[in-house]
Design an enzyme around this catalytic site. Structure first.
Site, short mmCIF file in Angstrom:
data_model
loop_
_atom_site.label_atom_id
_atom_site.label_comp_id
_atom_site.label_asym_id
_atom_site.label_seq_id
_atom_site.Cartn_x
_atom_site.Cartn_y
_atom_site.Cartn_z
N GLU A 90 0.83 -1.21 0.00
CA GLU A 90 0.00 0.00 0.00
C GLU A 90 0.86 1.26 0.00
O GLU A 90 0.53 2.25 -0.67
CB GLU A 90 -0.95 0.00 1.20
CG GLU A 90 -2.07 -1.03 1.12
CD GLU A 90 -3.02 -0.79 -0.04
OE1 GLU A 90 -3.04 0.33 -0.59
OE2 GLU A 90 -3.75 -1.73 -0.39
N TYR A 116 -6.33 6.08 4.94
CA TYR A 116 -6.54 5.07 3.89
C TYR A 116 -5.72 3.82 4.16
O TYR A 116 -6.25 2.70 4.14
CB TYR A 116 -6.19 5.61 2.50
CG TYR A 116 -6.03 4.49 1.52
CD1 TYR A 116 -7.14 3.79 1.06
CD2 TYR A 116 -4.76 4.05 1.12
CE1 TYR A 116 -7.01 2.70 0.21
CE2 TYR A 116 -4.62 2.97 0.27
CZ TYR A 116 -5.75 2.29 -0.18
OH TYR A 116 -5.61 1.20 -1.01
N ASP A 140 -9.50 5.76 -0.87
CA ASP A 140 -8.47 6.35 -1.73
C ASP A 140 -9.14 6.96 -2.95
O ASP A 140 -10.36 7.11 -2.99
CB ASP A 140 -7.43 5.30 -2.13
CG ASP A 140 -8.02 4.22 -3.03
OD1 ASP A 140 -9.26 4.11 -3.15
OD2 ASP A 140 -7.23 3.47 -3.65
#
Length: 371
Positions: free
Chosen positions: A42, A125, A143
């Site tokens: 991520e 996020y 996101d």
């Protein structure tokens, strides 16, 4: 904004997850639910496309297979492994967070979004993504994909460029997210936003959730998400100095904070720092640079422009336009007053260079004539 009934929410969850089960992207970080794998992927995916990230992720895991390995890694090795991905503060924050996990949490990851945000570099996020995918917590991961998908599905008119809008989307998505499969739900939204519901050239007529896409049904999908335009990056004009001797090329280490912190680069001079008189010609500015090299560093040098056009690099809020100048110094010149060193091209591959420095070197190598 459209509000769905519980029946419609259940139908949407079923449709989305059925599609995901049969069509999800095969990605290396989806092979398990290890929070370390989810987290690294991520962070890498911020500002970077999936296909670019895959080889970096695989190499990163070879070099640092566990959070302990990352915490213990020498910074030079970490930055070399990250080289080319850009936004290097991400890599530094990764290591800071790894050390927090090892030291403050005794190697055990926080399992909820609130506690995850205590780790360096982890925002709402990323915390939502890790909590839902690794720990099955029913929390939204909001996101750009989630903004776009849900803005169209529900015709949400809030401006996604405003920070406070995130709360609106989090509240909406937390009502809709699957409580049984929150990680798969969030990843399905990611895949949907990367396929049928992209920012441009979207194909909602074939989307598996077209029946739920109110903006598509109303023929106004191109109006969502609502987003004010970003401010244009502030332009900074620089001179980049390519100074040679028999010892190699002269490099200067960037300050320990700010843009490109701690990177070795060709010396840079911001035009704004040279003079308050913005009407001066380029040749006059070059003379000022030569004078500063003499007065500040005791390095007398004659500089000449290398290329007609500057090398351009755009950061999030700044754009650098760097005019390359070249010059030569004797091999035995005294560098006592200069915060840098000579580096031979033979060891460039062992160095961690920023993308800006790589651009400068590439442009210099392509100069019309080599003296």
């Amino acid at each position: 904004m459209i509000e769905w009934s519980e029946t419609k929410i259940k139908a949407f969850q079923q449709t989305l997850l059925d599609w995901y089960d049969h069509n999800k992207r095969t990605l290396p970080w989806r092979q398990d639910h290890n929070p370390y794998h989810v987290w690294v992927s991520e962070i890498m995916l911020q500002q970077t496309q999936v296909q670019t990230v895959i080889p970096y992720y695989l190499h990163f895991m070879e070099e640092f297979p566990t959070v302990q390995d990352l915490a213990d890694a020498p910074e030079d090795k970490l930055m070399k492994t990250w080289e080319g991905l850009g936004y290097y503060s991400r890599a530094r924050n990764l290591q800071k967070a790894a050390r927090q996990v090892v030291t403050d949490y005794h190697g055990k990851w926080p399992s909820n979004a609130h506690d995850l945000q205590e780790l360096s570099g982890i925002g709402p996020y990323t915390a939502g993504a890790i909590a839902s995918i690794a720990f099955n917590q029913p929390v939204a991961a909001v996101d750009g994909n989630a903004f776009r998908v849900f803005a169209r599905l529900l015709e949400i008119n809030a401006d996604v460029a405003k920070p406070q809008t995130r709360k609106i989307f989090e509240k909406v998505i937390n009502k809709i997210i699957s409580k049984d499969r929150p990680g798969d739900f969030n990843q399905a939204i990611m895949d949907l936003g990367a396929s049928y519901m992209t920012a441009t050239n979207f194909d909602s007529s074939h989307s598996p959730v077209r029946a739920f896409n109110q903006a598509f049904l109303d023929g106004i999908e191109d109006q969502y998400p609502v987003k004010t335009k970003k401010k244009r990056p502030v332009v900074h004009d620089y001179f980049g100095l390519v100074i040679r001797s028999d010892n190699g090329y002269l490099f200067q280490k960037r300050p320990s904070s700010g843009i490109l912190a701690n990177f070795w680069m060709f010396p840079l001079f911001d035009h704004q720092d040279l003079t308050d008189d913005q009407s001066l010609s380029k040749s006059a500015l070059i003379q000022i640079v030569e004078a500063k090299m003499q007065s500040d560093y005791q390095l007398p040098i004659k500089l000449s422009q290398v290329l007609d056009k500057p090398v351009t690099h755009t950061f999030t809020h700044q754009q650098w336009k760097i005019t390359l100048l070249e010059g030569r110094l004797p091999e035995n010149v005294d560098l006592s007053y200069f915060p840098g060193k000579w580096i031979q091209p033979a060891v460039f591959d062992e160095m961690t260079f920023s993308k800006v420095q790589s651009k400068l070197w590439s442009a210099y190598q392509k100069r019309p004539s080599i003296s």
